[in-house]
Write a protein that holds these residues in place. Structure first.
Motif, PDB file in Angstrom:
ATOM      1  N   PRO A  69      19.538  10.834  -0.846  1.00 23.70           N
ATOM      2  CA  PRO A  69      18.570   9.951  -0.117  1.00 23.70           C
ATOM      3  C   PRO A  69      17.437  11.087   0.641  1.00 23.70           C
ATOM      4  O   PRO A  69      17.892  12.158   0.878  1.00 23.70           O
ATOM      5  N   VAL A  70      16.457  10.614   0.662  1.00 22.37           N
ATOM      6  CA  VAL A  70      15.420  11.578   1.121  1.00 22.37           C
ATOM      7  C   VAL A  70      15.417  11.488   2.760  1.00 22.37           C
ATOM      8  O   VAL A  70      15.234  10.375   3.413  1.00 22.37           O
ATOM      9  N   PRO A  71      15.659  12.619   3.193  1.00 22.16           N
ATOM     10  CA  PRO A  71      15.961  12.940   4.976  1.00 22.16           C
ATOM     11  C   PRO A  71      14.322  12.096   5.625  1.00 22.16           C
ATOM     12  O   PRO A  71      13.569  12.574   5.085  1.00 22.16           O
ATOM     13  N   ASP A  72      14.680  11.548   6.520  1.00 20.86           N
ATOM     14  CA  ASP A  72      13.164  11.038   7.380  1.00 20.86           C
ATOM     15  C   ASP A  72      13.094  12.450   8.015  1.00 20.86           C
ATOM     16  O   ASP A  72      13.846  13.486   8.431  1.00 20.86           O
ATOM     17  N   ALA A  73      11.476  12.491   8.225  1.00 25.05           N
ATOM     18  CA  ALA A  73      11.076  13.614   9.062  1.00 25.05           C
ATOM     19  C   ALA A  73      11.126  13.511  10.516  1.00 25.05           C
ATOM     20  O   ALA A  73      11.182  12.387  11.178  1.00 25.05           O
TER      21      ALA A  73
ATOM     22  N   THR B 150       0.862  -1.094   0.067  1.00 25.66           N
ATOM     23  CA  THR B 150       0.035   0.124   0.006  1.00 25.66           C
ATOM     24  C   THR B 150       0.909   1.109  -0.040  1.00 25.66           C
ATOM     25  O   THR B 150       1.867   1.296   0.703  1.00 25.66           O
ATOM     26  N   TRP B 151       0.555   2.208  -1.000  1.00 28.91           N
ATOM     27  CA  TRP B 151       1.304   3.511  -1.049  1.00 28.91           C
ATOM     28  C   TRP B 151       0.433   4.549  -0.767  1.00 28.91           C
ATOM     29  O   TRP B 151      -0.761   4.264  -0.857  1.00 28.91           O
ATOM     30  N   THR B 152       0.829   5.781  -0.088  1.00 24.85           N
ATOM     31  CA  THR B 152       0.030   6.706   0.377  1.00 24.85           C
ATOM     32  C   THR B 152       0.591   7.862  -0.198  1.00 24.85           C
ATOM     33  O   THR B 152       1.851   8.249  -0.060  1.00 24.85           O
ATOM     34  N   ASN B 153      -0.173   9.090  -0.222  1.00 24.65           N
ATOM     35  CA  ASN B 153       0.296  10.317  -0.692  1.00 24.65           C
ATOM     36  C   ASN B 153       0.850  11.146   0.607  1.00 24.65           C
ATOM     37  O   ASN B 153       0.680  10.621   1.709  1.00 24.65           O
ATOM     38  N   PRO B 154       1.515  12.203   0.459  1.00 27.05           N
ATOM     39  CA  PRO B 154       2.135  13.044   1.593  1.00 27.05           C
ATOM     40  C   PRO B 154       1.107  13.153   2.700  1.00 27.05           C
ATOM     41  O   PRO B 154       1.563  13.059   3.791  1.00 27.05           O
ATOM     42  N   ASP B 155      -0.075  13.642   2.392  1.00 27.45           N
ATOM     43  CA  ASP B 155      -1.022  14.075   3.575  1.00 27.45           C
ATOM     44  C   ASP B 155      -1.850  12.778   4.092  1.00 27.45           C
ATOM     45  O   ASP B 155      -2.645  13.051   5.080  1.00 27.45           O
ATOM     46  N   GLY B 156      -1.677  11.502   3.564  1.00 26.55           N
ATOM     47  CA  GLY B 156      -2.294  10.487   4.190  1.00 26.55           C
ATOM     48  C   GLY B 156      -3.751  10.239   3.674  1.00 26.55           C
ATOM     49  O   GLY B 156      -4.279   9.336   4.305  1.00 26.55           O
ATOM     50  N   THR B 157      -4.154  10.950   2.799  1.00 25.02           N
ATOM     51  CA  THR B 157      -5.701  11.038   2.505  1.00 25.02           C
ATOM     52  C   THR B 157      -5.988  10.048   1.270  1.00 25.02           C
ATOM     53  O   THR B 157      -7.114   9.600   1.069  1.00 25.02           O
ATOM     54  N   LYS B 158      -4.908   9.751   0.738  1.00 31.27           N
ATOM     55  CA  LYS B 158      -5.051   8.648  -0.513  1.00 31.27           C
ATOM     56  C   LYS B 158      -4.128   7.473  -0.653  1.00 31.27           C
ATOM     57  O   LYS B 158      -3.167   7.756  -0.130  1.00 31.27           O
TER      58      LYS B 158
ATOM     59  N   ASN C 196       4.271   9.549   0.617  1.00 30.59           N
ATOM     60  CA  ASN C 196       4.649  10.041   2.012  1.00 30.59           C
ATOM     61  C   ASN C 196       6.003   9.669   2.433  1.00 30.59           C
ATOM     62  O   ASN C 196       6.546   8.970   1.909  1.00 30.59           O
ATOM     63  N   ARG C 197       6.412  10.175   3.863  1.00 26.78           N
ATOM     64  CA  ARG C 197       7.705   9.889   4.159  1.00 26.78           C
ATOM     65  C   ARG C 197       7.873   8.337   4.398  1.00 26.78           C
ATOM     66  O   ARG C 197       9.000   8.034   4.456  1.00 26.78           O
ATOM     67  N   LYS C 198       7.101   7.850   4.901  1.00 31.80           N
ATOM     68  CA  LYS C 198       7.218   6.230   5.268  1.00 31.80           C
ATOM     69  C   LYS C 198       7.334   5.418   3.936  1.00 31.80           C
ATOM     70  O   LYS C 198       8.307   4.409   4.072  1.00 31.80           O
TER      71      LYS C 198
ATOM     72  N   GLN D  55       8.630   6.835   1.304  1.00 25.86           N
ATOM     73  CA  GLN D  55      10.055   7.271   0.643  1.00 25.86           C
ATOM     74  C   GLN D  55      11.122   6.660   1.539  1.00 25.86           C
ATOM     75  O   GLN D  55      12.346   6.245   1.176  1.00 25.86           O
ATOM     76  N   HIS D  56      10.736   6.349   2.831  1.00 22.29           N
ATOM     77  CA  HIS D  56      11.867   5.682   3.811  1.00 22.29           C
ATOM     78  C   HIS D  56      12.147   4.338   3.069  1.00 22.29           C
ATOM     79  O   HIS D  56      13.057   3.652   3.054  1.00 22.29           O
ATOM     80  N   TRP D  57      11.042   3.685   3.069  1.00 24.34           N
ATOM     81  CA  TRP D  57      10.884   2.045   2.371  1.00 24.34           C
ATOM     82  C   TRP D  57      11.651   2.093   1.362  1.00 24.34           C
ATOM     83  O   TRP D  57      12.526   1.194   1.244  1.00 24.34           O
ATOM     84  N   LEU D  58      11.450   3.073   0.268  1.00 30.89           N
ATOM     85  CA  LEU D  58      12.358   2.944  -0.804  1.00 30.89           C
ATOM     86  C   LEU D  58      13.769   3.181  -0.646  1.00 30.89           C
ATOM     87  O   LEU D  58      14.601   2.604  -1.328  1.00 30.89           O
ATOM     88  N   ASN D  59      14.166   4.343   0.077  1.00 29.23           N
ATOM     89  CA  ASN D  59      15.694   4.453   0.489  1.00 29.23           C
ATOM     90  C   ASN D  59      16.189   3.048   0.943  1.00 29.23           C
ATOM     91  O   ASN D  59      17.437   2.714   0.805  1.00 29.23           O
ATOM     92  N   LEU D  60      15.535   2.438   1.780  1.00 28.45           N
ATOM     93  CA  LEU D  60      16.127   1.145   2.419  1.00 28.45           C
ATOM     94  C   LEU D  60      16.250   0.142   1.344  1.00 28.45           C
ATOM     95  O   LEU D  60      17.196  -0.663   1.442  1.00 28.45           O
ATOM     96  N   ASN D  61      15.028  -0.137   0.613  1.00 31.30           N
ATOM     97  CA  ASN D  61      14.960  -1.182  -0.063  1.00 31.30           C
ATOM     98  C   ASN D  61      15.512  -0.970  -1.546  1.00 31.30           C
ATOM     99  O   ASN D  61      15.761  -2.046  -2.272  1.00 31.30           O
ATOM    100  N   HIS D  62      15.443   0.042  -2.042  1.00 30.93           N
ATOM    101  CA  HIS D  62      15.824   0.189  -3.543  1.00 30.93           C
ATOM    102  C   HIS D  62      16.271   1.822  -3.541  1.00 30.93           C
ATOM    103  O   HIS D  62      15.868   2.742  -4.035  1.00 30.93           O
ATOM    104  N   PRO D  63      17.608   1.891  -2.981  1.00 35.40           N
ATOM    105  CA  PRO D  63      18.190   3.097  -2.937  1.00 35.40           C
ATOM    106  C   PRO D  63      18.688   3.700  -4.297  1.00 35.40           C
ATOM    107  O   PRO D  63      18.889   2.800  -5.454  1.00 35.40           O
ATOM    108  N   ALA D  64      18.483   4.790  -4.523  1.00 36.60           N
ATOM    109  CA  ALA D  64      18.712   5.624  -6.093  1.00 36.60           C
ATOM    110  C   ALA D  64      20.218   5.575  -6.308  1.00 36.60           C
ATOM    111  O   ALA D  64      21.030   5.572  -5.525  1.00 36.60           O
ATOM    112  N   ASP D  65      20.161   5.415  -7.479  1.00 37.17           N
ATOM    113  CA  ASP D  65      21.722   5.134  -8.100  1.00 37.17           C
ATOM    114  C   ASP D  65      22.081   6.746  -8.216  1.00 37.17           C
ATOM    115  O   ASP D  65      21.704   7.426  -9.132  1.00 37.17           O
ATOM    116  N   GLY D  66      22.925   6.993  -7.313  1.00 38.00           N
ATOM    117  CA  GLY D  66      23.628   8.601  -7.346  1.00 38.00           C
ATOM    118  C   GLY D  66      22.651   9.583  -6.915  1.00 38.00           C
ATOM    119  O   GLY D  66      23.105  10.768  -6.893  1.00 38.00           O
TER     120      GLY D  66
END
Length: 84
Positions: A80-84, A22-30, A62-64, A66-77
């Motif tokens: 990283p998105v900082p945690d809130a 499940t993926w969520t938008n930044p404000d958690g409404t969708k 949303n930040r969660k 983004q964090h999951w992506l940074n842990l599991n699929h880090p960007a090439d170069g």
């Protein structure tokens, strides 16, 4: 190992690797269910259950997520998105 068994193992590995979440938008409404396909720097490609591919900027998640992506699929170069 027989050829049939090898094909079964490859199919099982593909199904396990393509886990939907499940993926969520930044404000958690969708929310929506989708499978991770690819990440290139700040863009992620997802496959929804209805078969539609989405390419989203990380800022659209949303930040969660983004964090999951940074842990599991880090960007090439990418930065990283900082945690809130």
């Amino acid at each position: 190992m027989t050829r049939f068994t090898t094909i079964q193992l490859l199919l099982a590995a593909t199904l396990i690797a393509s886990e939907s979440r499940t993926w969520t938008n930044p404000d958690g409404t969708k929310h929506f269910e989708a499978e991770f396909i690819n990440r290139e720097k700040d863009t992620v490609t997802l496959l929804r259950k209805d078969g539609k591919k989405l390419s989203l900027n990380l800022a659209m998640l949303n930040r969660k997520d983004q964090h999951w992506l940074n842990l599991n699929h880090p960007a090439d170069g990418g930065e990283p998105v900082p945690d809130a």
